[in-house]
Every structure is written in structure tokens, then in C-alpha cells.
Design a protein around this motif. Structure first.
Motif, PDB file in Angstrom:
ATOM      1  N   GLY A   1       0.785  -1.242   0.000  1.00  0.00           N
ATOM      2  CA  GLY A   1       0.000   0.000   0.000  1.00  0.00           C
ATOM      3  C   GLY A   1       0.805   1.274   0.000  1.00  0.00           C
ATOM      4  O   GLY A   1       0.465   2.238  -0.697  1.00  0.00           O
ATOM      5  N   PHE A   2       1.888   1.289   0.752  1.00  0.00           N
ATOM      6  CA  PHE A   2       2.670   2.527   0.834  1.00  0.00           C
ATOM      7  C   PHE A   2       3.337   2.809  -0.511  1.00  0.00           C
ATOM      8  O   PHE A   2       3.329   3.939  -1.002  1.00  0.00           O
ATOM      9  N   ARG A   3       3.869   1.751  -1.118  1.00  0.00           N
ATOM     10  CA  ARG A   3       4.513   1.902  -2.437  1.00  0.00           C
ATOM     11  C   ARG A   3       3.488   2.394  -3.467  1.00  0.00           C
ATOM     12  O   ARG A   3       3.757   3.303  -4.252  1.00  0.00           O
ATOM     13  N   LEU A   4       2.278   1.814  -3.454  1.00  0.00           N
ATOM     14  CA  LEU A   4       1.251   2.222  -4.412  1.00  0.00           C
ATOM     15  C   LEU A   4       0.869   3.683  -4.199  1.00  0.00           C
ATOM     16  O   LEU A   4       0.752   4.455  -5.148  1.00  0.00           O
ATOM     17  N   ALA A   5       0.690   4.062  -2.945  1.00  0.00           N
ATOM     18  CA  ALA A   5       0.328   5.456  -2.644  1.00  0.00           C
ATOM     19  C   ALA A   5       1.422   6.391  -3.127  1.00  0.00           C
ATOM     20  O   ALA A   5       1.162   7.466  -3.678  1.00  0.00           O
ATOM     21  N   GLN A   6       2.670   5.961  -2.966  1.00  0.00           N
ATOM     22  CA  GLN A   6       3.783   6.805  -3.416  1.00  0.00           C
ATOM     23  C   GLN A   6       3.762   6.978  -4.929  1.00  0.00           C
ATOM     24  O   GLN A   6       4.114   8.033  -5.449  1.00  0.00           O
ATOM     25  N   SER A   7       3.315   5.937  -5.670  1.00  0.00           N
ATOM     26  CA  SER A   7       3.269   6.077  -7.134  1.00  0.00           C
ATOM     27  C   SER A   7       2.243   7.132  -7.523  1.00  0.00           C
ATOM     28  O   SER A   7       2.435   7.905  -8.455  1.00  0.00           O
ATOM     29  N   TRP A   8       1.134   7.187  -6.789  1.00  0.00           N
ATOM     30  CA  TRP A   8       0.102   8.206  -7.026  1.00  0.00           C
ATOM     31  C   TRP A   8       0.669   9.592  -6.738  1.00  0.00           C
ATOM     32  O   TRP A   8       0.514  10.540  -7.504  1.00  0.00           O
ATOM     33  N   ILE A   9       1.398   9.642  -5.628  1.00  0.00           N
ATOM     34  CA  ILE A   9       1.888  10.945  -5.179  1.00  0.00           C
ATOM     35  C   ILE A   9       3.077  11.411  -6.021  1.00  0.00           C
ATOM     36  O   ILE A   9       3.232  12.602  -6.282  1.00  0.00           O
ATOM     37  N   THR A  10       3.900  10.465  -6.507  1.00  0.00           N
ATOM     38  CA  THR A  10       5.034  10.865  -7.363  1.00  0.00           C
ATOM     39  C   THR A  10       4.514  11.548  -8.614  1.00  0.00           C
ATOM     40  O   THR A  10       5.004  12.609  -9.021  1.00  0.00           O
ATOM     41  N   GLU A  11       3.501  10.935  -9.229  1.00  0.00           N
ATOM     42  CA  GLU A  11       2.922  11.564 -10.428  1.00  0.00           C
ATOM     43  C   GLU A  11       2.392  12.957 -10.075  1.00  0.00           C
ATOM     44  O   GLU A  11       2.584  13.918 -10.804  1.00  0.00           O
ATOM     45  N   GLY A  12       1.750  13.039  -8.908  1.00  0.00           N
ATOM     46  CA  GLY A  12       1.195  14.317  -8.476  1.00  0.00           C
ATOM     47  C   GLY A  12       2.268  15.367  -8.262  1.00  0.00           C
ATOM     48  O   GLY A  12       2.101  16.521  -8.633  1.00  0.00           O
ATOM     49  N   ARG A  13       3.390  14.942  -7.674  1.00  0.00           N
ATOM     50  CA  ARG A  13       4.451  15.922  -7.395  1.00  0.00           C
ATOM     51  C   ARG A  13       4.946  16.572  -8.673  1.00  0.00           C
ATOM     52  O   ARG A  13       5.221  17.776  -8.715  1.00  0.00           O
ATOM     53  N   LEU A  14       5.062  15.769  -9.719  1.00  0.00           N
ATOM     54  CA  LEU A  14       5.585  16.308 -10.979  1.00  0.00           C
ATOM     55  C   LEU A  14       4.511  17.062 -11.749  1.00  0.00           C
ATOM     56  O   LEU A  14       4.739  18.183 -12.199  1.00  0.00           O
ATOM     57  N   ALA A  15       3.345  16.446 -11.921  1.00  0.00           N
ATOM     58  CA  ALA A  15       2.329  17.034 -12.798  1.00  0.00           C
ATOM     59  C   ALA A  15       1.470  18.057 -12.063  1.00  0.00           C
ATOM     60  O   ALA A  15       1.470  19.240 -12.397  1.00  0.00           O
ATOM     61  N   ARG A  16       0.744  17.599 -11.039  1.00  0.00           N
ATOM     62  CA  ARG A  16      -0.211  18.505 -10.369  1.00  0.00           C
ATOM     63  C   ARG A  16       0.494  19.630  -9.627  1.00  0.00           C
ATOM     64  O   ARG A  16      -0.072  20.691  -9.416  1.00  0.00           O
ATOM     65  N   HIS A  17       1.713  19.389  -9.187  1.00  0.00           N
ATOM     66  CA  HIS A  17       2.412  20.438  -8.434  1.00  0.00           C
ATOM     67  C   HIS A  17       3.453  21.154  -9.299  1.00  0.00           C
ATOM     68  O   HIS A  17       3.305  22.334  -9.588  1.00  0.00           O
ATOM     69  N   GLY A  18       4.518  20.425  -9.723  1.00  0.00           N
ATOM     70  CA  GLY A  18       5.591  21.081 -10.474  1.00  0.00           C
ATOM     71  C   GLY A  18       5.099  21.732 -11.759  1.00  0.00           C
ATOM     72  O   GLY A  18       5.247  22.946 -11.958  1.00  0.00           O
ATOM     73  N   ALA A  19       4.487  20.931 -12.632  1.00  0.00           N
ATOM     74  CA  ALA A  19       4.108  21.461 -13.952  1.00  0.00           C
ATOM     75  C   ALA A  19       2.975  22.482 -13.842  1.00  0.00           C
ATOM     76  O   ALA A  19       2.997  23.521 -14.499  1.00  0.00           O
ATOM     77  N   ARG A  20       1.995  22.197 -13.011  1.00  0.00           N
ATOM     78  CA  ARG A  20       0.901  23.175 -12.844  1.00  0.00           C
ATOM     79  C   ARG A  20       1.483  24.488 -12.328  1.00  0.00           C
ATOM     80  O   ARG A  20       1.106  25.577 -12.767  1.00  0.00           O
ATOM     81  N   GLY A  21       2.456  24.384 -11.407  1.00  0.00           N
ATOM     82  CA  GLY A  21       3.098  25.584 -10.872  1.00  0.00           C
ATOM     83  C   GLY A  21       3.777  26.389 -11.976  1.00  0.00           C
ATOM     84  O   GLY A  21       3.713  27.629 -11.983  1.00  0.00           O
TER      85      GLY A  21
END
Ligand SMILES: Cc1cc2nc3c(=O)[nH]c(=O)nc-3n(C[C@H](O)[C@H](O)[C@H](O)COP(=O)(O)OP(=O)(O)OC[C@H]3O[C@@H](n4cnc5c(N)ncnc54)[C@H](O)[C@@H]3O)c2cc1C
Length: 389
Positions: free
Chosen positions: A234-254
Motif C-alpha cells: 500500500g505505501f509503495r502504491l500510494a507513493q506512485s500516485w503521489i510521485t505523479e502528483g508531485r511532478l504534474a499537479r504540483h511542479g508542472a501546474r506551478g
């Protein structure tokens, strides 16, 4: 404009998304939403346009009926979408439903009930990790899932769950081995929201458009076949969701926010005169814009390099943390400086700046606050620079 050449196919993608943003989103800002979502007629029109312009399912991997699921494409798409406030940033999917990376990893027997209906727009999904007692440190969670025959029994509370009140099912992250926690003691489950014992406790009002909810699980019995991956994954899976988010929803959106703030800030500085001179001629104003320009350049270099390496299968965890907090902090800085350049009119809804400011402030906290990103990067700094004898 900063010349960072993209490979031809990504440049073509960028231009298509940019035209969508310029022609359809920017003109409807401030009139596009009702409650927490796009107005239904506006969503319908934008989705229709996305289909006409061949932008539909742009972000979905081809094997799932989409056009491109690679990270570089997502970075390009999010940078352009980030330039407008017309679409709520946590409910961006006008190019078709976005199941997120975890559902693509479902086993064959789970896809029929959970992945495909989401892709067809028939079911909605939420992701529940944060709890009242565990947010920035999710491994400190207390929600448990205990095996009981061919079921797991889930007990606990989740808080700040986006769209948890609309979801047909929720990806719930829970402790299956409290002694191991992040090291194999956390698992992910698909939980139907009509299961007895599940309850939406309340909606939380925020300063943004978002209204995440608090959820309660009391003896919620989930079939063991609804475990995602293996127990302890579960932790690894959650991290995969969040890794994508860090780059796309946060970095790129920023990056999109910074670019729009430059557009707005330069236009206003050129048009506004105080004390007999244009704001554009004041060095203090120029320096604000130069900082934004520099941040945009740095952020794009970081994002393109990290996305390229992610798509090549490299481990980019450290880089994703850097992109997340640098993207969020510099987007907030840009919105704040852009507001300062505009003076009082920047505080009003005549401009998108106050919405950018509120959204950008929230992104510095969600999906991992800056301090936690830096805490993890610090480990790598010491690993890389501590001299061994
Ligand atoms: C609009 C919105 C939507 C959300 N959607 C979801 C969702 O769909 N699913 C989900 O699971 N969660 C969701 N969240 C939760 C969000 O990801 C968490 O709020 C976030 O991870 C931070 O957790 P917290 O608020 O509990 O902060 P806390 O853990 O209470 O931390 C508080 C502050 O302490 C500081 N801090 C924490 N740790 C350290 C440290 N090690 N060193 C120094 N300082 C530290 C940081 O400044 C941090 O901001 C959402 C939140 C919001 C506001």
C-alpha cells in the motif's frame, strides 16, 4: 520567450493544449464554476471541444484506450492547464476521466469492476490516505484492515479526502501490520462506498474551491479480492500516485501559474503609471518579474529532465520532491508578486490572481508540505556529500 526546445511531438501537443486554454478556458474564467465544480453546461461544452480537437483521453495510456500516458506528456499538458483558473485544479479532467496511476496497476479481475467504469465515466473514485492524526506523516496512520476469513475488516477515519462524498469507490490505505508500517505493513483496498459501516462524516470548507470530506469506517467488510497488489504494497502504491502528483499537479501546474503571472504582471506594468512613470520602468518591479522568469526557467529544466528520466524507468524520487516544493513555492511567490504589482485590483476577482494565490498557497501543503519534501531530500544530500573514510 525562454527557448527550451521540446521534441517535435511534445511541442505539437503543447500547442494544441495551449490553444484550448487560450481560446476556451481563459475567456470563461470567473464564470466557469458553480459550487465545487465546472457548471454542467460548461463541462459538457469543454468535453465536446476536447473530443473535436482530438484531446480526449490525452493522458491515458494507449493500452487503456488513450493517447499517451507518459510523464513527459503529462508535464506538457499540466503546464498549459496551469495557466488558467477556469478549471478547478483538483478537478481538472476535461480531457476525459483520470483514474490515476494506481488503478492502472489493478489485477485483471479488478479492472472490469473498477478501472474500466472510471475510464468510461460511469464511476467516480477517491483516494483516502490522510487521517485526523496523520497527514504529512502518512505512515503514522491508525486506520486498520484486519483479515477475517475471505474479507478484511476496516476501522478508522480518513480526513481531507477530495471527492470522497461523490465517489462510488475509494482507494483506502490502511495498516495491515502495525509493527511494520511503511516497511510492508500498509495495504491498499478498493472499498465500495455503499458498503455498510462506511460514512461521510462532514465536508470541510477551505479558502479554495475544494470541499474535501472526512470519512468514517466502522467494521467495513471488504472482500480480500479487493486488496490492490499484495498485502504490504500500500505505501509503495500510494507513493506512485503521489510521485505523479508531485511532478504534474504540483511542479508542472506551478510552471503554468508562473507563466500566466508573468503575462499578467508584464501587461499591467506596461500599462500602469504611478508618480509619472510606468511600473515597467521601476527596477523594483522589474526584479519581481525577473525572479519569476528565472524560477520558470529553472522549474522547466527540472521538470523536463525528471520526466524524461521517469519515462526511461529511472528512480527520480529525490528529483520529484525537488520539483514538488520548488514548483509550489515559486508558483505561490509568483502569484504573490503578481498581486503586489497589481495593487488593490489584484485582490479582486477582476483578475485570476487572487484565485491563483489561494490555490498556490494550498498546494504548498497538500500531497506533502515543503518541510517534509526537504526532510527527504536532506537524507540524499548527506548520502551524496558525506565523505566516507
Ligand atoms: C483540498 C485538499 C484536498 C486533499 N485531498 C486529499 C485526498 O484526496 N486524499 C488524501 O489522502 N489526502 C488529501 N489531502 C490531505 C493533504 O495531502 C494533507 O493535508 C497533507 O499531506 C498535509 O497533512 P496535514 O494537513 O495533516 O499536515 P500535518 O501532518 O499536520 O503537518 C502540519 C505542518 O507541520 C509541518 N511539518 C510536518 N512534518 C514536518 C517535518 N518533518 N519537519 C518540519 N515540519 C513539518 C508542515 O509545515 C506541515 O504543513 C487534501 C488536503 C486538501 C487541503
Amino acid at each position: 520567450m525562454l527557448k527550451l526546445e521540446l521534441p517535435a511531438k511534445y511541442e505539437a501537443l503543447r500547442q494544441r493544449v495551449r490553444a484550448f486554454v487560450d481560446e476556451l478556458l481563459i475567456p470563461i474564467e470567473n464564470a466557469s464554476t458553480a459550487g465545487t465544480d465546472l457548471k454542467p453546461e460548461i463541462r459538457a461544452r469543454l468535453e465536446d471541444e476536447a473530443k473535436k480537437r482530438d484531446l480526449w483521453m490525452l493522458h491515458v495510456p494507449p493500452e487503456f484506450g488513450g493517447q499517451a500516458g507518459d510523464m513527459f506528456s503529462k508535464i506538457v499538458i499540466w503546464q498549459e492547464l496551469g495557466r488558467s483558473i477556469a478549471i478547478p485544479p483538483r478537478r481538472w479532467a476535461v480531457f476525459g476521466p483520470d483514474p490515476g496511476p494506481i488503478l492502472y496497476q489493478l489485477a485483471e479481475h479488478q479492472r472490469e469492476k473498477y478501472l474500466w467504469p472510471v475510464l468510461r465515466g460511469e464511476k467516480k473514485v477517491a483516494f483516502a490516505q490522510t487521517e485526523p492524526g496523520a497527514g504529512a506523516d502518512p505512515a503514522g496512520m491508525s486506520t486498520t484492515a484486519v483479515r477475517d476469513g475471505d474479507h478484511y475488516v476496516i476501522n478508522g477515519r480518513k480526513r481531507f479526502i477530495g471527492f470522497g462524498d461523490e465517489a462510488d469507490f475509494i482507494q483506502v490505505v490502511a495498516l495491515t501490520d502495525p509493527a511494520k508500517r511503511a516497511r510492508g505493513g500498509i495495504s491498499s483496498f478498493l472499498v465500495d462506498t455503499d458498503t455498510p459501516g462506511f460514512r461521510v462524516v462532514r465536508q470541510l470548507e477551505t479558502m479554495m474551491i475544494d470541499r474535501p470530506v472526512e470519512l468514517e469506517f466502522v467494521n467495513v467488510r471488504v472482500p480480500a479480492e479487493n486488496l490492490i497488489g499484495r498485502e504490504g504494497d500500500g505505501f509503495r502504491l500510494a507513493q506512485s500516485w503521489i510521485t505523479e502528483g508531485r511532478l504534474a499537479r504540483h511542479g508542472a501546474r506551478g510552471a503554468g501559474v508562473i507563466e500566466r503571472c508573468l503575462e499578467l504582471g508584464v501587461a499591467y506594468a506596461n500599462e500602469r503609471t504611478t508618480f509619472g512613470s510606468k511600473l515597467a520602468d521601476r527596477q523594483s518591479i522589474q526584479f519581481m518579474l525577473v525572479d519569476m522568469y528565472q524560477h520558470l526557467y529553472q522549474l522547466r529544466l527540472m521538470l523536463y529532465d525528471t520526466a524524461r528520466r521517469f519515462d526511461a524507468g529511472e528512480d527520480i524520487r529525490t528529483e520529484s520532491y525537488l520539483c514538488k516544493y520548488f514548483g509550489d513555492e515559486s508558483a505561490f511567490h509568483a502569484a504573490d508578486r503578481c498581486m503586489q504589482i497589481h495593487g488593490a485590483i489584484g485582490l479582486t476577482t477582476d483578475y485570476p490572481i487572487e484565485t491563483f494565490w489561494k490555490q498556490a498557497r494550498s498546494f504548498v501543503i497538500t500531497e506533502g508540505p515543503t518541510e517534509v519534501m526537504k526532510m527527504v531530500v536532506a537524507r540524499k544530500v548527506f548520502e551524496d556529500f558525506t565523505k566516507t573514510a
